[in-house]
Design a protein around this motif. Structure first.
Motif, PDB file in Angstrom:
ATOM      1  N   ARG A   1     -18.085   4.228  -7.133  1.00  0.00           N
ATOM      2  CA  ARG A   1     -18.888   3.874  -5.965  1.00  0.00           C
ATOM      3  C   ARG A   1     -19.970   2.847  -6.285  1.00  0.00           C
ATOM      4  NH1 ARG A   1     -19.950   9.493  -2.554  1.00  0.00           N
ATOM      5  NH2 ARG A   1     -17.748   9.905  -2.056  1.00  0.00           N
TER       6      ARG A   1
ATOM      7  N   TYR B   1     -18.561  -5.459  -2.070  1.00  0.00           N
ATOM      8  CA  TYR B   1     -18.816  -5.547  -0.627  1.00  0.00           C
ATOM      9  C   TYR B   1     -19.666  -6.761  -0.300  1.00  0.00           C
ATOM     10  CZ  TYR B   1     -16.892  -0.907   0.331  1.00  0.00           C
ATOM     11  OH  TYR B   1     -16.060   0.170   0.483  1.00  0.00           O
TER      12      TYR B   1
ATOM     13  N   GLU C   1       0.826  -1.214   0.000  1.00  0.00           N
ATOM     14  CA  GLU C   1       0.000   0.000   0.000  1.00  0.00           C
ATOM     15  C   GLU C   1       0.858   1.262   0.000  1.00  0.00           C
ATOM     16  OE1 GLU C   1      -2.608  -0.298   3.299  1.00  0.00           O
ATOM     17  OE2 GLU C   1      -3.578  -2.152   2.607  1.00  0.00           O
TER      18      GLU C   1
ATOM     19  N   ARG D   1     -18.729  -0.710  -6.442  1.00  0.00           N
ATOM     20  CA  ARG D   1     -18.159  -1.327  -5.239  1.00  0.00           C
ATOM     21  C   ARG D   1     -19.169  -2.173  -4.480  1.00  0.00           C
ATOM     22  NH1 ARG D   1     -15.289   4.097  -2.739  1.00  0.00           N
ATOM     23  NH2 ARG D   1     -14.203   4.729  -4.662  1.00  0.00           N
TER      24      ARG D   1
ATOM     25  N   ARG E   1      -9.697  -6.578  -2.454  1.00  0.00           N
ATOM     26  CA  ARG E   1     -10.187  -5.439  -1.672  1.00  0.00           C
ATOM     27  C   ARG E   1      -9.532  -4.142  -2.126  1.00  0.00           C
ATOM     28  NH1 ARG E   1      -9.965  -8.448   4.267  1.00  0.00           N
ATOM     29  NH2 ARG E   1     -12.050  -9.423   4.142  1.00  0.00           N
ATOM     30  N   ARG E   2      -8.233  -4.212  -2.416  1.00  0.00           N
ATOM     31  CA  ARG E   2      -7.546  -3.012  -2.891  1.00  0.00           C
ATOM     32  C   ARG E   2      -8.075  -2.611  -4.268  1.00  0.00           C
ATOM     33  NH1 ARG E   2      -2.084  -1.049  -2.686  1.00  0.00           N
ATOM     34  NH2 ARG E   2      -2.238   1.174  -3.254  1.00  0.00           N
TER      35      ARG E   2
ATOM     36  N   ARG F   1     -11.037  -3.134  -5.330  1.00  0.00           N
ATOM     37  CA  ARG F   1     -12.378  -2.573  -5.125  1.00  0.00           C
ATOM     38  C   ARG F   1     -12.318  -1.082  -4.823  1.00  0.00           C
ATOM     39  NH1 ARG F   1     -14.778  -5.492  -0.395  1.00  0.00           N
ATOM     40  NH2 ARG F   1     -13.659  -3.931   0.825  1.00  0.00           N
ATOM     41  N   SER F   2     -11.279  -0.668  -4.110  1.00  0.00           N
ATOM     42  CA  SER F   2     -11.174   0.749  -3.750  1.00  0.00           C
ATOM     43  C   SER F   2     -10.913   1.630  -4.970  1.00  0.00           C
ATOM     44  CB  SER F   2     -10.068   0.947  -2.716  1.00  0.00           C
ATOM     45  OG  SER F   2      -8.788   0.653  -3.279  1.00  0.00           O
ATOM     46  N   THR F   3     -10.492   1.026  -6.086  1.00  0.00           N
ATOM     47  CA  THR F   3     -10.225   1.816  -7.297  1.00  0.00           C
ATOM     48  C   THR F   3     -11.450   1.933  -8.191  1.00  0.00           C
ATOM     49  OG1 THR F   3      -9.495  -0.117  -8.590  1.00  0.00           O
ATOM     50  CG2 THR F   3      -7.833   0.991  -7.233  1.00  0.00           C
TER      51      THR F   3
END
Length: 490
Positions: A380, A387, A336, A383, A372-373, A375-377
Motif C-alpha cells: 500500500r 497514483y 486479467e 502505491r 496500473r496492474r 501497481r496493484s501488486t
C-alpha cells in the motif's frame, strides 16, 4: 484349404480374386450392414477362407489379383497378424462378427468403407496404399498405433464407440506414433471416446471438420507433439472434453473456426508449447473451460474477445499479428483472466502486436494498463507514488494531462494572487508584481523570474503558495519520468 470345402458364396469370391473382379452380395445398395448378423449362408464368408485367399490365393500373370467384396457377413476372426499380403483388401458394406487382427501386417491397401465391425486391431501396420474406414460403424477400439501408411488414412463420417459408453477406458481411435505420408481425413467423424494422435507424423493435413468428439470429463482429442506438414482443419468441431495439442507442430493453420469446445472445470483447449502458423477461433462459441497457450508460438492469432473463457493461461505466449484488429480496451480484460496473475510479458507481447500493426496509441494504452496492474501488486505504501504519476501524466503515456494540471493551477494561483496581492519583503527593491508570473515562479522549480523571492504571502495564501511549490515539484518529476520513458520507447 481345398477348393471343394468352399460354400457357393466363398467359391464366387475365390474365383473372382485372381481376376481382380468384385463380388457384390447386396440385394439393395441402400441396405444397412448393421443387420448383417441375420444374413444367411448365401452371403456369408468365413474369415479363414479370406485369410487363405489373401496369403496364398491363386493369381494370374495377366491380371492383378485383389479381394473386392460388397455386402458379405464375415464370420470368425480375419487374422493376418504379421502376415504379408501382396493384394489390396476391399471389404465394403460388410458385417464382421469379430474384430480383424492385422497387427504388424504388410498390405497393399485396406478399404472397409460402410462396414460394421466390433473393432479393428492394426497396430504397427505397414500399408503401401490407403487405409479407409469411411462411414464405418465400429463399436470397439480402432488400433493403428505405430502404423506406417504410405498414402492417406480416411475415417470421414465414421462412427466409433457407442453413445452409451462415452468415456471408454481405451481410446476409440489410436493413431499415436503413426506415420501417414499424406493426409488424415476424418471430416464428420463421430467418436464416443478419445481420439489419440500423440506423437503422430502426418505429411499433409489433418481434417476434423464437423467432427464430433465425446469424452466428457476426459480428453476428447489427445494430439500432443503431433507433427503435420500443412494444416489441422477442425472447422465446426464439436468437442466435449479436452482438446490437447500441446507441443504440436502445425506450420500453417490450426483452424477451429465455428468450433464448440466444452470441458467445464478443466482445460478445454491445451496448446501449450506448440508452434502454429495461424490459430483461428473465428465464429467459435465461447469456450467452456480453460484455454492454455503457455509457451506457444503463433504467427497469427485470430480469436475474438467473446470467444475467450473466464480463465486462461498465457504465460510465454508469443504472436506477431493479432486479429481482428480491435481497440486495446477490448483486448486488455483477457490479460486479467490469467490464472497465473500479473504477467508483464503478456502486456509487452500485446503492446508489440499493436506496434506491428502500426497502432501506437493502442500500444501506449496497453503499457499504461501494465503499469496500473503492476501497481496493484505493490504494498500500500508503495502505491501512492504510482497514483500520483498516473493522475499527473498517466505514467508518461498521457503527457498532455500534466499540461492540463499546470494550466488549472496556474489559473487558480493567478486569480487568487490577483485578488490578494502578497506584500513585498523589501518594497523599495521589489519588482512590479505580476500575479501570472508570480504563480509561474512558484510552479516551476528550476526557473526563477524574481517574483517568488520578492513577495511573501500570508495566511491561507501562504499555504496556497506552499501547495503550488510542492505540486510543481511533483509535476516536474513526473514529466521528467514520462519524457525519459518516452525516449526509452523510441
Amino acid at each position: 484349404m481345398e477348393i471343394t470345402d468352399l460354400t457357393p458364396a466363398e467359391r464366387r469370391v475365390w474365383e473372382a480374386f485372381p481376376l481382380g473382379e468384385g463380388v457384390d452380395f447386396r440385394e439393395d445398395e441402400d441396405e444397412d450392414p448393421v443387420q448383417g448378423a441375420s444374413w444367411g449362408p448365401e452371403r456369408t464368408l468365413r474369415a479363414e477362407v479370406l485369410r487363405a485367399l489373401l496369403l496364398d490365393g491363386p493369381v494370374r500373370d495377366d491380371r492383378i489379383a485383389g479381394l473386392k467384396v460388397w455386402g458379405a457377413r464375415i464370420t470368425g476372426r480375419l487374422d493376418l497378424k504379421y502376415g504379408t499380403v501382396e493384394h489390396s483388401i476391399r471389404l465394403r458394406c460388410c458385417h464382421f462378427d469379430q474384430a480383424p487382427d492385422l497387427y504388424g501386417a504388410r498390405i497393399v491397401a485396406l478399404v472397409l468403407n460402410d462396414s460394421v465391425l466390433p473393432g479393428l486391431t492394426a497396430g504397427n501396420l505397414r500399408s503401401e496404399g490407403v487405409v479407409r474406414i469411411t462411414c464405418c460403424r465400429i463399436a470397439g477400439p480402432v488400433r493403428l498405433a505405430g502404423a506406417k501408411i504410405s498414402s492417406a488414412f480416411f475415417a470421414n463420417a465414421a462412427r466409433l464407440g457407442t453413445p452409451d459408453d462415452e468415456t471408454p477406458e481405451e481410446p476409440v481411435l489410436q493413431l499415436n506414433h503413426a506415420e501417414v505420408s499424406t493426409d488424415v481425413w476424418a471430416a464428420g467423424l463421430v467418436a464416443h471416446g478419445q481420439v489419440r494422435m500423440n506423437g503422430a507424423t502426418v505429411g499433409g493435413q489433418v481434417n476434423l471438420e464437423n467432427a464430433e468428439l465425446y469424452a466428457p470429463g476426459g480428453t476428447a482429442l489427445h494430439a500432443e507433439t503431433l507433427t503435420v506438414g500443412t494444416d489441422l482443419h477442425a472447422r465446426g468441431l464439436r468437442a466435449r472434453g479436452r482438446v490437447n495439442v500441446s507441443g504440436a507442430r502445425i506450420p500453417r493453420h490450426l483452424s477451429l473456426t465455428g468450433a464448440r469446445l466444452s470441458h467445464p472445470g478443466g482445460q478445454a483447449l491445451r496448446a501449450s508449447s506448440s508452434v502454429v502458423g495461424e490459430l483461428w477461433l473465428r465464429g467459435a462459441a465461447p469456450v467452456e473451460g480453460v484455454v492454455n497457450l503457455r509457451g506457444a508460438q503463433v504467427d497469427l492469432l485470430h480469436v475474438p474477445p467473446e470467444v475467450w473463457p473466464g480463465q486462461v493461461r498465457l504465460d510465454g505466449l508469443g504472436y506477431r499479428v493479432l486479429a481482428p484488429h480491435l481497440p486495446a480496451e477490448r483486448r486488455l480484460p483477457l490479460l486479467e483472466r490469467d490464472t497465473d496473475g500479473y504477467l508483464p510479458y503478456s502486456y509487452e507481447q500485446l503492446s508489440t502486436a499493436y506496434r506491428t500493426a502500426g497502432d501506437d496509441a493502442a500500444a501506449r494504452t496497453v503499457q499504461l494498463a501494465k503499469l496500473r496492474r503492476h501497481r496493484s501488486t505493490l504494498p500500500r505504501y508503495a502505491r501512492l507514488w504510482g497514483y500520483v504519476q498516473d493522475a499527473a501524466v498517466g505514467y508518461g503515456f498521457r503527457p498532455m494531462r500534466a499540461a492540463g494540471w499546470l494550466l488549472v493551477l496556474l489559473c487558480t494561483g493567478t486569480l487568487a494572487f490577483a485578488l490578494h496581492r502578497p506584500p513585498a519583503l523589501k518594497p523599495s527593491e521589489a519588482p512590479g508584481f505580476n500575479p501570472f508570473v508570480y504563480t509561474l515562479d512558484l510552479l516551476l522549480p528550476i526557473v526563477d523570474f524574481g517574483q517568488q523571492g520578492a513577495y511573501a504571502p500570508r495566511g491561507w495564501y501562504q499555504w496556497l503558495s506552499y501547495l503550488l511549490i510542492a505540486t510543481g515539484w511533483v509535476l516536474a518529476t513526473t514529466i521528467a519520468a514520462g519524457v525519459t520513458r518516452s525516449l526509452n520507447r523510441q
